[in-house]
Enzyme design. Structure first.
Site, short mmCIF file in Angstrom:
data_model
loop_
_atom_site.label_atom_id
_atom_site.label_comp_id
_atom_site.label_asym_id
_atom_site.label_seq_id
_atom_site.Cartn_x
_atom_site.Cartn_y
_atom_site.Cartn_z
N ASP A 148 -11.30 45.50 -22.65
CA ASP A 148 -12.19 45.89 -23.75
C ASP A 148 -12.31 47.41 -23.73
O ASP A 148 -12.44 48.00 -22.65
CB ASP A 148 -13.58 45.26 -23.54
CG ASP A 148 -14.19 44.78 -24.85
OD1 ASP A 148 -13.89 45.38 -25.90
OD2 ASP A 148 -14.97 43.81 -24.81
N HIS A 191 -11.20 52.86 -30.71
CA HIS A 191 -12.25 51.97 -30.18
C HIS A 191 -11.70 50.97 -29.17
O HIS A 191 -12.48 50.29 -28.52
CB HIS A 191 -12.94 51.25 -31.34
CG HIS A 191 -13.78 52.18 -32.17
ND1 HIS A 191 -15.12 52.34 -31.98
CD2 HIS A 191 -13.44 53.06 -33.15
CE1 HIS A 191 -15.60 53.25 -32.83
NE2 HIS A 191 -14.58 53.69 -33.55
#
Ligand code: ADQ
Length: 464
Positions: free
Chosen positions: A371, A157
């Site tokens: 991110d 992730h």
């Protein structure tokens, strides 16, 4: 249909209908609801006898939650230590914040072995095993050592950084080798996949055949095992969020927020309180907006929602103090008796409330320094009123920037550029806002959470 066995560090609390802070939890629950199966992981409790404890099983519909506690030592060394003080900063390009400690690596391996041991009795031959995130990279290898031949996949992730950064990690080669025990490895973007395959090639863990489009690669590990590595950009439940936001526009919370603004424009930011999210730079950029364009004084409010996370780790305590000080300074300097520039809230809100806040904001400000994806950016777009949409200002270092090309993309370190984009966003003509928004929404409607789940599970089942 094969059962899905999801294994992640933390299993979200079983309370249905409540919002979960963290994009991972939201996405996993969606996947499990459709397929049925088990969600295995830590229950958030600390117990000294953890190693001797068997997982507690709780059934809810077609999902079985199998959870176990961690010992204090494992929690400190594996979770706060290796996962969050070594891997997390490194994976987000923060070599300066990463600590290297042989004891925490040992704990990381120990807990991965413990998870493998505890999940073993729950596995059946036809199960599809799907392991999530950086806490559990070696878990597949541990399961293979225990004789499990099921199809096993891993999804990361976070970003996968360039080999120049990751090679600072003493265990890099071992970790890359351990990932090659899976059948499928998923990343958010082609950049992440490209960096990973470079690591595989340079570490000698395997040979790489990259597909022409750069979206997948076939890796042959040193032991001959073949692994597919592929891009699966995670997303949101787009149509659901569109509906939720349209309803929430009339909700009491949204109405209270609107009333409190008395006609002022609103900029919104929603993040876990984490140094990867670029919050100090964001506050500085907002301050520069007020300095450069004083017409925004008393005319614009910035609502930053940032619930604390990982507060046992020193760097997280530091950034919290830093942000409190910055918000205090900026508000002290610019506020008027009837206007506070930054509303800085350290708490979570329900999904519906958040959706209403997104919709009420003329600008969504999403400026992480790094991110993996960033679901807030996607949520902000889906929550807009298509007839009068707000503008997304998005860091080009978020995975979401690869897909949301019509956002105003910024370098989050360049606070001057962010301030200029904020000004542009606040004054963007309706026609341009609509055009940009429509293009992004079109993309999100076809590339939603269902597609992510279906694509991944199909590839895991060997039917790409
Ligand atoms: P996160 O770092 O947690 O996830 P993000 O993708 O933005 O970041 O997901 C956050 C989720 O939590 C969003 O759904 C958001 O609505 C929710 N949330 C955040 N603050 C909240 C608040 N105050 N109240 C309620 N809900 C809140 C990690 C990676 C990301 C990746 C996701 C999924 O770091 O890059 O996109 O996993 O893979």
């Amino acid at each position: 249909m094969n059962r899905l066995i999801i294994i992640s560090n933390r299993v979200a609390p079983v309370t249905e209908g409540k919002s979960q802070a963290g994009g991972l939890a939201v996405a996993i629950l969606e996947a499990l609801k459709r397929q049925g199966g088990i969600w295995f992981g830590w229950n958030g409790e600390i117990e000294e006898s953890a190693e001797a404890t068997e997982p507690i099983l709780k059934k809810a519909g077609n999902i079985t939650y199998a959870t176990m506690p961690l010992s204090r030592r494992d929690h400190d060394e594996y979770y706060n230590g290796y996962a969050n003080a070594t891997l997390w900063p490194l994976l987000h390009y923060r070599l300066d914040l990463a600590s290297f400690d042989a004891a925490t690596y040992e704990a990381y391996r120990r807990v991965n072995a413990l998870f493998a041991e505890k999940v073993t009795p729950l596995l059946r031959d036809q199960d599809l095993v799907w392991v999530h995130d950086y806490h559990l990279m070696p878990l597949g290898q541990e399961l293979r050592r225990r004789g499990h031949g099921q199809r096993m996949g891993f999804f990361l992730h976070t970003p996968w950084p360039s080999p120049e950064i990751l090679s600072a990690l003493p265990a890099m080669v071992e970790l890359v080798e351990s990932l090659c025990a899976y059948d499928l490895i998923g990343f958010h973007t082609r950049d992440d996949l490209g960096c990973f395959t470079q690591c595989v090639a340079t570490s000698g863990a395997g040979t790489v055949e990259m597909a022409e489009d750069g979206a997948s690669a076939c890796i042959t590990a040193a032991d001959g095992h073949r692994v597919e590595a592929r891009v699966f950009p995670i997303s949101i439940d787009t149509t659901n969020l569109e509906k939720l936001a349209a309803q929430a526009a009339q909700s009491e919370a949204t109405q209270r927020l609107r009333d409190s603004l008395v006609g002022r424009a609103l900029i919104v930011g929603v993040d876990r309180l984490d140094y990867s999210k670029g919050l100090p730079q964001r506050f500085t950029a907002f301050q520069e907006l007020l300095d450069r364009y004083p017409e925004n004084l008393s005319a614009v409010s910035f609502l930053q929602i940032a619930p604390p996370s990982r507060s046992d780790v020193t760097e997280y305590q530091q950034i919290r103090r830093e942000l409190e000080t910055m918000a205090g300074h900026i508000n002290g300097h610019f506020a008027d008796f009837d206007w506070v520039p930054i509303r800085y809230l350290n708490r979570s809100f329900g999904r519906r409330t958040l959706a209403g806040f997104y919709r009420a904001a003329q600008v969504g400000l999403v400026t992480p320094l790094r991110d993996g994806m960033n679901l807030v950016a996607k949520e902000y777009v889906a929550a807009q009123d298509p007839d009068d949409p707000g503008v997304l200002v998005l860091s080009r270092f978020a995975g979401a920037a690869r897909e949301l090309e019509e956002a105003l993309q910024v370098n989050p370190y360049d606070t001057g550029e962010v301030a200029e984009c904020l000004q542009r966003a606040l004054h963007m003509p309706l026609a341009e806002r609509k055009e940009r928004h429509a293009a992004m929404l079109r993309h999100l409607r076809t590339h939603d959470i269902t597609r992510w789940r279906e694509d991944y599970v199909a590839a895991l089942a060997g039917h790409p």
